[in-house]
Write a protein that holds these residues in place. Structure first.
Motif, short mmCIF file in Angstrom:
data_model
loop_
_atom_site.label_atom_id
_atom_site.label_comp_id
_atom_site.label_asym_id
_atom_site.label_seq_id
_atom_site.Cartn_x
_atom_site.Cartn_y
_atom_site.Cartn_z
N ARG A 77 0.83 -1.21 0.00
CA ARG A 77 0.00 0.00 0.00
C ARG A 77 0.86 1.26 0.00
O ARG A 77 0.49 2.27 -0.62
N PHE A 78 1.95 1.19 0.64
CA PHE A 78 2.82 2.35 0.69
C PHE A 78 4.16 2.08 -0.02
O PHE A 78 5.19 2.62 0.33
N GLY A 79 4.10 1.24 -0.94
CA GLY A 79 5.30 0.87 -1.69
C GLY A 79 5.72 -0.55 -1.36
O GLY A 79 5.06 -1.27 -0.61
N LYS A 80 6.80 -0.97 -1.93
CA LYS A 80 7.26 -2.34 -1.67
C LYS A 80 7.79 -2.47 -0.24
O LYS A 80 8.15 -1.49 0.40
N ALA A 81 7.77 -3.72 0.20
CA ALA A 81 8.26 -4.00 1.55
C ALA A 81 9.78 -3.79 1.58
O ALA A 81 10.51 -4.49 0.88
N ASN A 82 10.21 -2.81 2.34
CA ASN A 82 11.64 -2.48 2.34
C ASN A 82 12.17 -2.11 3.73
O ASN A 82 13.10 -1.32 3.86
N ILE A 83 11.54 -2.61 4.81
CA ILE A 83 12.01 -2.30 6.17
C ILE A 83 13.30 -3.06 6.43
O ILE A 83 13.33 -4.30 6.36
N PRO A 84 14.39 -2.35 6.76
CA PRO A 84 15.64 -3.05 7.11
C PRO A 84 15.44 -3.92 8.35
O PRO A 84 14.56 -3.68 9.19
N ALA A 85 16.27 -4.91 8.46
CA ALA A 85 16.13 -5.88 9.56
C ALA A 85 16.26 -5.22 10.93
O ALA A 85 15.58 -5.62 11.89
N ARG A 86 17.11 -4.20 11.05
CA ARG A 86 17.31 -3.59 12.36
C ARG A 86 16.10 -2.79 12.82
O ARG A 86 16.01 -2.43 14.01
N TYR A 87 15.16 -2.45 11.89
CA TYR A 87 13.96 -1.71 12.27
C TYR A 87 12.72 -2.59 12.26
O TYR A 87 11.64 -2.12 12.64
N ALA A 88 12.86 -3.85 11.85
CA ALA A 88 11.68 -4.70 11.63
C ALA A 88 10.96 -5.04 12.92
O ALA A 88 9.73 -5.20 12.92
N ASP A 89 11.68 -5.15 14.04
CA ASP A 89 11.07 -5.62 15.29
C ASP A 89 10.88 -4.50 16.32
O ASP A 89 10.69 -4.77 17.51
N LEU A 90 10.94 -3.25 15.88
CA LEU A 90 10.78 -2.15 16.82
C LEU A 90 9.34 -2.04 17.30
O LEU A 90 8.40 -2.29 16.54
N GLU A 91 9.20 -1.68 18.59
CA GLU A 91 7.87 -1.47 19.14
C GLU A 91 7.28 -0.17 18.58
O GLU A 91 8.01 0.76 18.23
N PRO A 92 5.95 -0.08 18.48
CA PRO A 92 5.33 1.17 18.01
C PRO A 92 5.71 2.33 18.90
O PRO A 92 5.78 2.20 20.12
N GLY A 93 5.96 3.48 18.26
CA GLY A 93 6.36 4.66 19.02
C GLY A 93 7.79 5.05 18.70
O GLY A 93 8.39 4.59 17.72
N PHE A 94 8.32 5.88 19.55
CA PHE A 94 9.66 6.44 19.35
C PHE A 94 10.72 5.49 19.88
O PHE A 94 10.59 4.93 20.97
N THR A 95 11.81 5.34 19.11
CA THR A 95 12.93 4.50 19.52
C THR A 95 14.22 5.13 19.01
O THR A 95 14.26 5.65 17.89
N GLU A 96 15.23 5.10 19.87
CA GLU A 96 16.56 5.57 19.47
C GLU A 96 17.41 4.36 19.14
O GLU A 96 17.60 3.48 19.97
N VAL A 97 17.93 4.31 17.91
CA VAL A 97 18.66 3.14 17.42
C VAL A 97 20.08 3.56 17.08
O VAL A 97 20.30 4.63 16.48
N LEU A 98 21.03 2.71 17.47
CA LEU A 98 22.42 2.97 17.13
C LEU A 98 22.73 2.36 15.77
O LEU A 98 22.46 1.18 15.53
N LYS A 99 23.30 3.19 14.91
CA LYS A 99 23.60 2.75 13.55
C LYS A 99 25.05 3.12 13.24
O LYS A 99 25.35 4.30 12.99
N GLY A 100 25.91 2.11 13.30
CA GLY A 100 27.32 2.38 13.02
C GLY A 100 27.94 3.36 14.00
O GLY A 100 28.75 4.20 13.60
N GLY A 101 27.53 3.30 15.27
CA GLY A 101 28.06 4.20 16.27
C GLY A 101 27.37 5.54 16.30
O GLY A 101 27.72 6.41 17.10
N ARG A 102 26.36 5.77 15.45
CA ARG A 102 25.62 7.01 15.40
C ARG A 102 24.19 6.76 15.86
O ARG A 102 23.62 5.69 15.62
N ALA A 103 23.60 7.76 16.46
CA ALA A 103 22.22 7.64 16.96
C ALA A 103 21.25 8.00 15.83
O ALA A 103 21.40 9.02 15.16
#
Length: 423
Positions: A77-103
Motif C-alpha cells: 500500500r505504501f510501496g514495496k516492503a523495504n524495512i531493514p532488519a534492524r527496524y523490523a522488530d521495533l515497538e510502536p512509538g519512538f525508539t533511538e537506534v544505534l547505527k554504526g556508532g551514530r544515533a
C-alpha cells in the motif's frame, strides 16, 4: 571524614563535598530534562512528519520528506516492503537506534495491519546535545574548583580568631602572668566562649599555683628554724668530749640535717620560680659541685663494696645554681647506691653535661619515661623510698631548661645523662 585532619582542612572538604553534591544533582537534572524534552519533541515532530507523509501518499502527491529522513513499510500500500532488519522488530512509538556508532531516531506505527517506520538522522541534534553535556561537565568541574578556592578563603577567615587564640595560649609561658582576659579580644561567639573557658582554666591554675607556692614557702620557712637548731646543737656537741660512737652519731645527724636543709632550699626555690631570691643563689662550677658530692658519697659506696669513680672528661667553667645541681647529683647518686648491689658507680662530667652510670638491675625500656613520674617505683624497688627522687630531678631540669634521660647499659646497668644549659 577523619577527625584528625586540621579543622581548616575539614571545613574546606565539607564545603567542597556539599558543593559537589548539589552541583552534581543539578547537572544530572539538566541532563535528564534535556533527554525527556528531546524524546517528547522528537516524537511529536516525527509523528507529525509521518502523518504529513501519509496524507501526501493518500492524495497521490509526491512524497516529500525532510533531509535525512527515510520512510519504510512492509506492505504494497505504501510501496514495496523495504524495512531493514534492524527496524523490523521495533515497538510502536519512538525508539533511538544505534547505527554504526551514530544515533538514529525511528518512529514506528502500525496502520491497517501494515508497519510503517520513519527513520531520521540526528547528527546535528546529537552534536548540539554533546556540546550541552560538555558544557554541563565543564561547569560542574569549574563549580567544584571554585568551591575549593572559595571554601579555602572562607575557612581562612573563619580560622583567623581560632589561630590567634591558639597562638595567645601557646605564648603564655607562665599562667600567673596572664592577667588580661583573653575573651576581651573576641566577639561573643563560639571562639569567645572558648577564650572564656581558657580564662577560667588559667584562673584556676593560677590559684592552684599560688596556693602551692604559699604552702611550700610556709613549710620551708617553718622547717628552716628547727633544722638550724639541730645543726647548731650538733656543732656544740662536737666541741664536748664524746666517745667515738657518740661522735659518729653526731656526724650522722649533721649530714642528714644538711641534706634536709638543702632539700628544703630546693623546694623553696622551685616554689618561687624565677624570683629575685632564686636568681641570686650561689653559682658554682660543675667540677666543684661534683667533687663535693663525690666526697659525700664515697664512704657509703665503700661500705656497700662498690667502686666509685669521678671522671672529668672536659672542663666546664659555667656557673650553675649550686642548690639545684647538688640536688640532682645527690638524687642520682642516691638512686645508683640504692639499686646497685655489686660492681661500680661512675660519675662523669663534661662541658655542659654530667652522667651517672651504675651496674645495677637494668631498668626496662618501657619504664624509661615513667621512672621520672611522681610516686613511680619500678619493679624490684627496694628501700623505703616514695618515688620522689627522680621526679624531683626532672622537675628541676624543667625549671632550668635542662634535660635528663636514661638508657640501659650492656650487659648490665643504667646510665642517667643530664644536659645542662647556662644558669
Amino acid at each position: 571524614m577523619s577527625s584528625k585532619k586540621p579543622l581548616m582542612t575539614r571545613i574546606v572538604i565539607a564545603f567542597v563535598l556539599m558543593t559537589a553534591v548539589f552541583s552534581g544533582l543539578f547537572s544530572l537534572s539538566i541532563v535528564l530534562i534535556v533527554h525527556v524534552v528531546e524524546e517528547h519533541l522528537v516524537t511529536q515532530g516525527m509523528q507529525d512528519e509521518l502523518a504529513a507523509a501519509l496524507h501526501s501518499l493518500s492524495a497521490e502527491h509526491p512524497l516529500r520528506l525532510m533531509p535525512g529522513t527515510r520512510l519504510y513499510s512492509d506492505g504494497a500500500r505504501f510501496g514495496k516492503a523495504n524495512i531493514p532488519a534492524r527496524y523490523a522488530d521495533l515497538e510502536p512509538g519512538f525508539t533511538e537506534v544505534l547505527k554504526g556508532g551514530r544515533a538514529v531516531y525511528a518512529f514506528t506505527k502500525v496502520l491497517d495491519g501494515q508497519r510503517l517506520v520513519l527513520v531520521k538522522e540526528q547528527d546535528s541534534f546529537e552534536a548540539r546535545e554533546r556540546t550541552l553535556f560538555t558544557v554541563v561537565l565543564v561547569g560542574f568541574v569549574l563549580t567544584v574548583l571554585g568551591a575549593l578556592a572559595f571554601g579555602w578563603q572562607v575557612a581562612r577567615r573563619v580560622m583567623v580568631p581560632v589561630t590567634q587564640l591558639a597562638k595567645q595560649v601557646q605564648t603564655l609561658d607562665d599562667p600567673q602572668m596572664h592577667l588580661r582576659p583573653l575573651a576581651m579580644d573576641y566577639a561573643a561567639d563560639e571562639v569567645g566562649q572558648l577564650a572564656s573557658a581558657f580564662d577560667s582554666a588559667f584562673s584556676k591554675i593560677r590559684e592552684m599555683l599560688e596556693r602551692e607556692q604559699l604552702f611550700t614557702g610556709d613549710v620551708s620557712h617553718e622547717l628552716r628554724t628547727p633544722l638550724m637548731v639541730v645543726s647548731t646543737s650538733c656543732e656544740v656537741l662536737r666541741q664536748t668530749e664524746l666517745t667515738n660512737e657518740q661522735l659518729e652519731q653526731v656526724v650522722r645527724i649533721e649530714r642528714v640535717t644538711l641534706e634536709m636543709r638543702n632539700l628544703v632550699q630546693t623546694f623553696l626555690l622551685l616554689a618561687r620560680g624565677n624570683s629575685t631570691e632564686a636568681s641570686s643563689e650561689e653559682r658554682q662550677d660543675l667540677a666543684v659541685i661534683a667533687e663535693r658530692q663525690y666526697r659525700y658519697w664515697q664512704p657509703a659506696m665503700a661500705d656497700k663494696g662498690l667502686a666509685f669513680d669521678l671522671v672529668v672528661e672536659a672542663e666546664d667553667s659555667v656557673g650553675y645554681n649550686a642548690v639545684y645541681l647538688s640536688r640532682i647529683l645527690f638524687n642520682l647518686l642516691q638512686n645508683a647506691h640504692r639499686y646497685t648491689d655489686f660492681g661500680e658507680v661512675r660519675l662523669t662530667i663534661g662541658n655542659g653535661w654530667l652522667r651517672v652510670e651504675d651496674t645495677g638491675q637494668p631498668i626496662p625500656s618501657a619504664q624509661h619515661s615513667a621512672i621520672f613520674d611522681l610516686f613511680f617505683r619500678g619493679e624490684g624497688a627496694v628501700g623505703d623510698g616514695l618515688g620522689l627522687g627522680l621526679s624531683l630531678v626532672k622537675r628541676i631540669c624543667q625549671a632550668k631548661g635542662w634535660s635528663v634521660e636514661v638508657s640501659t647499659k650492656e650487659p648490665r646497668g643504667n646510665c642517667f645523662l643530664v644536659r645542662l644549659a647556662p644558669a
